[in-house]
Design a protein around this motif. Sequence first.
Motif, PDB file in Angstrom:
ATOM      1  N   ASP A 150       0.526   6.077   2.349  1.00  0.00           N
ATOM      2  CA  ASP A 150       1.021   6.648   3.608  1.00  0.00           C
ATOM      3  C   ASP A 150       2.362   7.363   3.447  1.00  0.00           C
ATOM      4  O   ASP A 150       3.158   7.406   4.370  1.00  0.00           O
ATOM      5  N   LYS A 210       4.720  10.274   3.574  1.00  0.00           N
ATOM      6  CA  LYS A 210       4.685  11.565   4.281  1.00  0.00           C
ATOM      7  C   LYS A 210       4.971  12.713   3.307  1.00  0.00           C
ATOM      8  O   LYS A 210       5.905  12.636   2.508  1.00  0.00           O
ATOM      9  N   ASN A 269      -7.552   0.961  -0.031  1.00  0.00           N
ATOM     10  CA  ASN A 269      -6.093   1.150  -0.026  1.00  0.00           C
ATOM     11  C   ASN A 269      -5.602   1.557  -1.403  1.00  0.00           C
ATOM     12  O   ASN A 269      -5.994   0.965  -2.415  1.00  0.00           O
ATOM     13  N   TYR A 275      -1.716  13.920  -1.845  1.00  0.00           N
ATOM     14  CA  TYR A 275      -2.702  12.998  -2.430  1.00  0.00           C
ATOM     15  C   TYR A 275      -3.929  13.743  -2.958  1.00  0.00           C
ATOM     16  O   TYR A 275      -4.553  13.308  -3.910  1.00  0.00           O
ATOM     17  N   SER A 332       0.849  -1.192   0.000  1.00  0.00           N
ATOM     18  CA  SER A 332       0.000   0.000   0.000  1.00  0.00           C
ATOM     19  C   SER A 332       0.888   1.246   0.000  1.00  0.00           C
ATOM     20  O   SER A 332       1.886   1.306   0.713  1.00  0.00           O
TER      21      SER A 332
END
Lengths: 275, 435
Positions: free
Chosen positions: B103, B105, B125, B109, B100
């Motif tokens: 996430d 940083k 996901n 998105y 996935s």
Amino acid sequence: MSHSVAKQRHPVAGIIAWVVALVMFFPIAWMALASFKTEVEAVQTPPLLFFMPTLENYRAIFSEANYLLFAGNSVGIAVGATLLTLIISVPAAFAMAFYPSPRTRGLLLWMLSTKMLPAVGVLVPIYLLVRDAGLLDSRTALIVINTLSNMPIAIWMLFTFFRDLPKDIIEASRIDGANLRQVLVHVLLPLVMPGIASTGLLCIILCWNEAFWSLNLTAHNAAPLTAFIASFSAPQGLFWAKLSAASVLAIAPILIFGWFSQKQLVSGLTFGAVK
Amino acid sequence: MRMKTIAAFAAALLAGTSLAASAETITIATVNNSQMVVMQKLAPTWEKKTGNKINWVVLEENVLRQRVTTDIATHGGQFDVITIGSYETPIWGKQGWLTSVGDIKGYDYNDVFPSVRSALSEGGNLYALPFYAESSFTYYRKDLFDAAGLKMSDAPTYKDIDAAAAKLTDKSKQQYGICLRGKPGWGENMAYLDTVVNTFGGSWFDMKWNAQLDSKQWNDAVTFYIHLLKDYGPPGASSNGFNENQALFATGHCAMWIDATSGAGMIYDKSSSQVADKVAFTAAPVDVTPHGSHWFWAWALGIPKTSTKAEVAKDFIGWATSKDYIDLVGQTNGWTTLPPGTRLSTYENADYLKAAPFAPAVKQAIDTADLDHPTMNPVPYTGVQYVSIPEFQAMGTTVGQLVAAALTGQSTVESALKQAQASVTSTMQQAGYTQ
């Protein structure tokens, strides 16, 4: 003199040979021509015969890919696999030709039958074996695969060369005091050398052109020229000129090699054919 | 002062050591298209910034799929980043083959088109970051339309296309009214034909996964497609895919071409196209419904679960799909060559909008391509030009071959669709979708 007599005897055969040769050579010549065109010229209809040649495709290829790495891998894999094939195949063919058992013929046919299996049918098991041996993306894996793949053809070819030698020659040498190794090395090998040379040349060409396993078992470190060509085929956009240039670069070494060794190749392939 | 110099030197040394110690080499498998070639050229910027190195494995699209599938399925672990399409991403994500990537940083998105994010997600996901996305629309030759006294509509119907193609075909001059994909394959002729079937009101399956290929809508769509290509298309159309048609259009042989929006950059580039100043764009044609009349596709960067360098790989794909990367492409390679269709900010970039007049049409096509409602009637699958199930790749290619046979006259439309229906029904039964 004899040459001109031969020409007079077979004018039709000569013409047919020329036509066949030209038809076979045309795609290579066209590819070479396309490699000097721009991408737009390469796809032009009707095709362009006269154009301003450019080296741009070759420049782009050398800037995008490390040609020498791919070429070095091709040479290493082809030479390595050919040597290994000959080291195993020569004694095997000798034994089958001079000391045949009732199972020899069946064994030869069985070996040849392995060539009838489509490679993709054994992709996953071979991939797993290579992975477990830690040989993914290594030249060793391709040398072993090419050796196993070419061995049936090499043994068959060498078997026919050995078979055509008179059996009495061993007996005569043994009476003269030679042991088996000396018979093989000093008597038989010189006699079948044209056959071994042509088998070796054929193995080198087969290894050089092998694409399936090269594409599936290599990534970066061991990728040979067949993977190099494949990398210039694009799903979108014009790529024919660049692909042609990559193909010319990939076949150039083997073409030059074939040109210089054609005498040995032809004499070996026709060895024993005209008796 | 001396102490400060020594301390600075020691700090620099430590930083260098830590960079060298954490430096990794990642292997990226990708396809050879112009966007990916640009990425390879610009990648040293990332390598310099991070101290990491990249090994590139560039393969032909179908070879890449087979190669990567084998590697992932057998846990070969040869690749750290792979280039995958919007068809494979949710399927492979569901099978647990992909890491996935939702996430990272600092990754913006929200700037990614929601439709693109949705296409690359499964079960909530995100499994790949989009490198570029495309839809389909109609390319046409404005000069030929003007000379014939025709006007292209902003929302053409297939009847309009039929009439224009008839008027603009002059086979004696090798000028063809329309060029369409005919080469068999799920990503070739079927990608386009599926949009025709959708807009003619058809679908691959009903809500119970029963095949619908023998329906009237399929028959009408395939008959119409074959009529267009036979009467107004170039000779040997069954050998033409995206590349061949792009070449035909770029060299002035096609009056219209309905295909991927990603071809616009090349058609608009004067160095590679003879019709750069004569081309115009409009929406993909529709018939009875606008649903599924234009497709959606994205090439994305994913990370196989087998990669042992997932964090470095994430850092790379975060960089290669970022707004900063897109700006870097524009500044170094020209604004028309930007990876299109992924970020909202790309379509707010004045430099891009000025250099690429086709950009608003591309954005509109991507915005309106609805993967979740691809057909007139409800269906149990997503995907406009594909059905998002693992079995589709083989089914699509089989049906593509049968349609190509009908196009070349080796069989009739009825016979081809009858065989297609039987083949798809059998596959779906074997796969357990139907009894």
